[in-house]
Design a protein around this motif. Sequence first.
Motif, PDB file in Angstrom:
ATOM      1  N   LYS A   1     -16.581  48.744  41.159  1.00 13.74           N
ATOM      2  CA  LYS A   1     -16.676  47.791  42.266  1.00 13.74           C
ATOM      3  C   LYS A   1     -15.892  48.262  43.488  1.00 13.74           C
ATOM      4  N   ALA A   2     -14.805  48.996  43.227  1.00 12.83           N
ATOM      5  CA  ALA A   2     -13.924  49.400  44.330  1.00 12.83           C
ATOM      6  C   ALA A   2     -13.602  50.887  44.236  1.00 12.83           C
ATOM      7  N   ILE A   3     -13.423  51.484  45.395  1.00 10.47           N
ATOM      8  CA  ILE A   3     -12.981  52.876  45.466  1.00 10.47           C
ATOM      9  C   ILE A   3     -11.783  52.906  46.408  1.00 10.47           C
ATOM     10  N   VAL A   4     -10.698  53.467  45.891  1.00 15.14           N
ATOM     11  CA  VAL A   4      -9.470  53.593  46.675  1.00 15.14           C
ATOM     12  C   VAL A   4      -9.254  55.085  46.926  1.00 15.14           C
TER      13      VAL A   4
ATOM     14  N   ASP B   1     -11.572  47.908  53.479  1.00 16.57           N
ATOM     15  CA  ASP B   1     -11.221  46.506  53.270  1.00 16.57           C
ATOM     16  C   ASP B   1      -9.708  46.301  53.202  1.00 16.57           C
ATOM     17  N   VAL B   2      -8.994  47.311  52.712  1.00 12.67           N
ATOM     18  CA  VAL B   2      -7.543  47.242  52.588  1.00 12.67           C
ATOM     19  C   VAL B   2      -6.954  48.612  52.908  1.00 12.67           C
TER      20      VAL B   2
ATOM     21  N   LEU C   1      -5.339  47.702  44.815  1.00  9.73           N
ATOM     22  CA  LEU C   1      -6.359  47.025  43.998  1.00  9.73           C
ATOM     23  C   LEU C   1      -6.116  45.519  43.943  1.00  9.73           C
ATOM     24  N   ALA C   2      -4.860  45.107  43.867  1.00  9.62           N
ATOM     25  CA  ALA C   2      -4.556  43.671  43.859  1.00  9.62           C
ATOM     26  C   ALA C   2      -5.006  43.027  45.165  1.00  9.62           C
TER      27      ALA C   2
ATOM     28  N   THR D   1      -9.489  43.526  42.665  1.00 10.33           N
ATOM     29  CA  THR D   1     -10.257  44.321  41.705  1.00 10.33           C
ATOM     30  C   THR D   1      -9.348  44.810  40.586  1.00 10.33           C
ATOM     31  N   ARG D   2      -9.831  44.754  39.370  1.00 13.99           N
ATOM     32  CA  ARG D   2      -9.095  45.280  38.220  1.00 13.99           C
ATOM     33  C   ARG D   2      -9.202  46.805  38.199  1.00 13.99           C
TER      34      ARG D   2
END
Length: 180
Positions: free
Chosen positions: A4-7, A128-129, A150-151, A155-156
Amino acid sequence: MQIKAIVFDASGTLLDDIATVWRANLDTYVALGFDGPKTLEEFRTRFKLPIPEFHKANGIPPELLGEVEKKFRESYPRYAPGVKIFPEVENVLRELKKMRKVLGVASNIPTLFLREHLKKFKIDPYLDVISGQEDCDEQKPSPRPILTTLAKLGTRPQEAMYVGDMEEDIIAGKRANAIT
């Protein structure tokens, strides 16, 4: 499980800033009377995270780490115009947003400098962050910068991917339990 997320790490991953960091570091060391890596190649070979450990490995006593950080922040803006974005970054971020991925940055770069660079290259709207050095009390290879990001993304770690360019990034991503 679906991602769901990519950092992303910023330095060396989104931003080509190694020459800027080296020059600001060299100025800092010279101003304080210390020898540091004299060439970009030597810096590239010796640089490691967390940043205080790099300085200690170069003979900076722990009681001077605050002064090193202060001098670095004073010197960095002189060389910041040399920071570039890697060629495909904007296209990749755009495509990931089309795929409805939430995107973040977890970086050890001072937050103000990080935000300025991302804005300059017009990639901040894709993110987004944005978490920089001041957003977390630990630096990579600790997983805390990634977990903090992630927090903020809600997203976990098991639903996330972390992308970095250094061994310490990989260690941090694995410690955070993100696909790395």
